[in-house]
Design an enzyme around this catalytic site. Structure first.
Site, PDB file in Angstrom:
ATOM      1  N   HIS A 143       0.828  -1.214   0.000  1.00  0.00           N
ATOM      2  CA  HIS A 143       0.000   0.000   0.000  1.00  0.00           C
ATOM      3  C   HIS A 143       0.859   1.259   0.000  1.00  0.00           C
ATOM      4  O   HIS A 143       0.379   2.363   0.267  1.00  0.00           O
ATOM      5  CB  HIS A 143      -0.959   0.001   1.202  1.00  0.00           C
ATOM      6  CG  HIS A 143      -2.008  -1.035   1.109  1.00  0.00           C
ATOM      7  ND1 HIS A 143      -2.688  -1.514   2.193  1.00  0.00           N
ATOM      8  CD2 HIS A 143      -2.492  -1.731   0.048  1.00  0.00           C
ATOM      9  CE1 HIS A 143      -3.549  -2.446   1.812  1.00  0.00           C
ATOM     10  NE2 HIS A 143      -3.453  -2.599   0.515  1.00  0.00           N
ATOM     11  N   CYS A 151       5.559   8.985  -8.934  1.00  0.00           N
ATOM     12  CA  CYS A 151       4.955   9.539 -10.149  1.00  0.00           C
ATOM     13  C   CYS A 151       3.884   8.565 -10.632  1.00  0.00           C
ATOM     14  O   CYS A 151       4.161   7.358 -10.754  1.00  0.00           O
ATOM     15  CB  CYS A 151       6.017   9.716 -11.235  1.00  0.00           C
ATOM     16  SG  CYS A 151       5.321  10.081 -12.852  1.00  0.00           S
ATOM     17  N   SER A 214      -6.796  -7.986   9.447  1.00  0.00           N
ATOM     18  CA  SER A 214      -8.165  -8.520   9.471  1.00  0.00           C
ATOM     19  C   SER A 214      -8.443  -9.301   8.193  1.00  0.00           C
ATOM     20  O   SER A 214      -9.504  -9.897   8.043  1.00  0.00           O
ATOM     21  CB  SER A 214      -9.152  -7.353   9.596  1.00  0.00           C
ATOM     22  OG  SER A 214      -9.012  -6.471   8.484  1.00  0.00           O
TER      23      SER A 214
HETATM   24  N1  APR Z   1      -1.074  -7.455  17.584  1.00  0.00           N
HETATM   25  C1  APR Z   1      -1.622  -8.288  16.644  1.00  0.00           C
HETATM   26  N2  APR Z   1      -2.836  -8.056  16.031  1.00  0.00           N
HETATM   27  C2  APR Z   1      -3.499  -6.947  16.407  1.00  0.00           C
HETATM   28  C3  APR Z   1      -3.004  -6.050  17.392  1.00  0.00           C
HETATM   29  C4  APR Z   1      -1.731  -6.350  17.983  1.00  0.00           C
HETATM   30  N3  APR Z   1      -1.187  -5.558  18.913  1.00  0.00           N
HETATM   31  N4  APR Z   1      -3.919  -5.043  17.549  1.00  0.00           N
HETATM   32  C5  APR Z   1      -4.924  -5.287  16.662  1.00  0.00           C
HETATM   33  N5  APR Z   1      -4.680  -6.433  15.984  1.00  0.00           N
HETATM   34  C6  APR Z   1      -5.470  -7.010  14.895  1.00  0.00           C
HETATM   35  C7  APR Z   1      -6.963  -6.766  14.937  1.00  0.00           C
HETATM   36  O1  APR Z   1      -7.620  -7.781  15.659  1.00  0.00           O
HETATM   37  C8  APR Z   1      -7.340  -6.811  13.452  1.00  0.00           C
HETATM   38  O2  APR Z   1      -7.661  -8.131  13.038  1.00  0.00           O
HETATM   39  O3  APR Z   1      -5.018  -6.391  13.711  1.00  0.00           O
HETATM   40  C9  APR Z   1      -6.065  -6.368  12.736  1.00  0.00           C
HETATM   41  C10 APR Z   1      -6.118  -4.969  12.131  1.00  0.00           C
HETATM   42  O4  APR Z   1      -7.079  -5.009  11.115  1.00  0.00           O
HETATM   43  P1  APR Z   1      -7.400  -3.718  10.221  1.00  0.00           P
HETATM   44  O5  APR Z   1      -7.533  -2.551  11.088  1.00  0.00           O
HETATM   45  O6  APR Z   1      -8.527  -4.089   9.324  1.00  0.00           O
HETATM   46  O7  APR Z   1      -6.051  -3.510   9.383  1.00  0.00           O
HETATM   47  P2  APR Z   1      -5.553  -4.207   8.036  1.00  0.00           P
HETATM   48  O8  APR Z   1      -5.931  -5.635   7.963  1.00  0.00           O
HETATM   49  O9  APR Z   1      -4.126  -3.874   7.901  1.00  0.00           O
HETATM   50  O10 APR Z   1      -6.373  -3.361   6.951  1.00  0.00           O
HETATM   51  C11 APR Z   1      -6.044  -3.487   5.603  1.00  0.00           C
HETATM   52  O11 APR Z   1      -7.368  -1.584   5.066  1.00  0.00           O
HETATM   53  O12 APR Z   1      -8.108   0.477   5.524  1.00  0.00           O
HETATM   54  C12 APR Z   1      -7.251  -0.210   4.743  1.00  0.00           C
HETATM   55  O13 APR Z   1      -5.317   0.605   3.691  1.00  0.00           O
HETATM   56  C13 APR Z   1      -5.813   0.194   4.927  1.00  0.00           C
HETATM   57  O14 APR Z   1      -3.872  -1.246   4.826  1.00  0.00           O
HETATM   58  C14 APR Z   1      -5.139  -1.108   5.385  1.00  0.00           C
HETATM   59  C15 APR Z   1      -6.095  -2.163   4.893  1.00  0.00           C
END
Ligand code: APR
Length: 269
Positions: A143, A151, A214
């Site tokens: 990302h 660019c 997630s």
């Molecule tokens: N250690 C491990 N896991 C954790 C922790 C921690 N300290 N804290 C939270 N989590 C878990 C949560 O339970 C959740 O499943 O991390 C996950 C975060 O999920 P999201 O917030 O959905 O993040 P992500 O999966 O990276 O989202 C993907 O979505 O919004 C877009 O561009 C953004 O890159 C991002 C993409």
């Protein structure tokens, strides 16, 4: 699939160590291990996740999905909005958290896994540049990276270091194209070079370690299902169950900051 609930209040439960042992035996028996990290990987560096209880989207509502087309329609207006703070509250919270964030023990443990050859590469969905700061070498930022400009015509990237541009940057020195932050906006396709590199790593993997994601946002999350379909063993480290959990050989309920140093220690024993 084994589900290990881990530690509470600093006490390292037998469950966590049992889970770590299982992961050690899977990784030791694998020839090409790829990490896939998400926002949960950087929560212990003070950066909020997007979803779940403390998520930015939970707090501020889902962002509009047309960020990229809005930017391309009027790039100067997009940059001007930054200078007079007419930007969304979630961006201000994220920006401030990013500015103060430092890698934590989990980021350094990933570097340790790479250095001892237990992990061949990491694909991160995070734009925070903390893996780069920790010293990770085989890193794909699917990302983008908030400390770089890119660019949109030729893909040329320029590092900003700690400088945060508030005004529209000059056109690309390579092709005179439109320049934006390297971070991928909603509605923007993943740059081809990054997508091809990610797919190539996933195609080589016989084991994928999903940490703090997630597994909901495509195409990044789709790579996990592609790997599993191709026969790779999927391991998860996450504080909660996710859509990916049923596909996992081991799903460890722990934070990245506590599980990864333990994993490195166990693999180095
Ligand atoms: N250690 C491990 N896991 C954790 C922790 C921690 N300290 N804290 C939270 N989590 C878990 C949560 O339970 C959740 O499943 O991390 C996950 C975060 O999920 P999201 O917030 O959905 O993040 P992500 O999966 O990276 O989202 C993907 O979505 O919004 C877009 O561009 C953004 O890159 C991002 C993409």
């Amino acid at each position: 699939m084994t589900n290990h609930t881990a530690q509470h209040n600093g006490y390292i439960g037998g469950e966590l160590l049992a889970g770590i042992d299982e992961i050690v035996s899977i990784i030791s028996g694998s020839s090409y291990v790829v990490g896939m990290t998400g926002a949960g990987m950087s929560v212990e560096s003070g950066i909020p996740p997007f979803r779940g209880a403390d998520g930015l989207w939970t707090k501020y509502g889902n962002p509009s999905m047309d960020g990229y087309s809005q930017f391309k329609k009027n790039p100067d207006d997009w940059w001007n909005r930054r200078t007079n703070d007419k930007i969304d509250a979630h961006i201000i919270e994220l920006r401030d958290a990013l500015l103060n964030a430092k890698p934590h023990a989990g980021h350094y443990a990933l570097v340790g896994l790479e250095q001892r050859g237990a992990m061949q590469s990491v694909i991160t969905q995070n734009i925070d540049a903390l893996d780069e700061k920790a010293g990770l070498q085989n890193l794909i930022e699917i990302h983008g990276n908030r400390t770089k400009l890119r660019c949109i015509e030729c893909g040329e990237r320029v590092s900003l270091g700690d400088f945060v541009p508030m005004y529209a940057p000059d056109p690309c020195t390579h092709c005179n194209g439109l320049v934006k932050f390297d971070t991928v906006m909603f509605g923007e396709p993943i740059p081809e070079d990054v997508m091809a590199a990610s797919r190539s790593e996933i195609d080589k993997a016989d084991c994928v370690l999903a940490i703090g994601t997630s597994a909901t946002v495509r195409p990044a999350s789709g790579l996990l299902w592609i790997a599993q379909k191709a026969g790779a063993t999927i391991i998860e480290i996450n504080t909660t169950e996710t859509k990916l959990t049923p596909l996992c050989e081991v799903s460890l309920r722990s934070t990245a900051g506590s599980a990864l140093p333990l994993l490195l220690e166990a693999l180095s024993a």
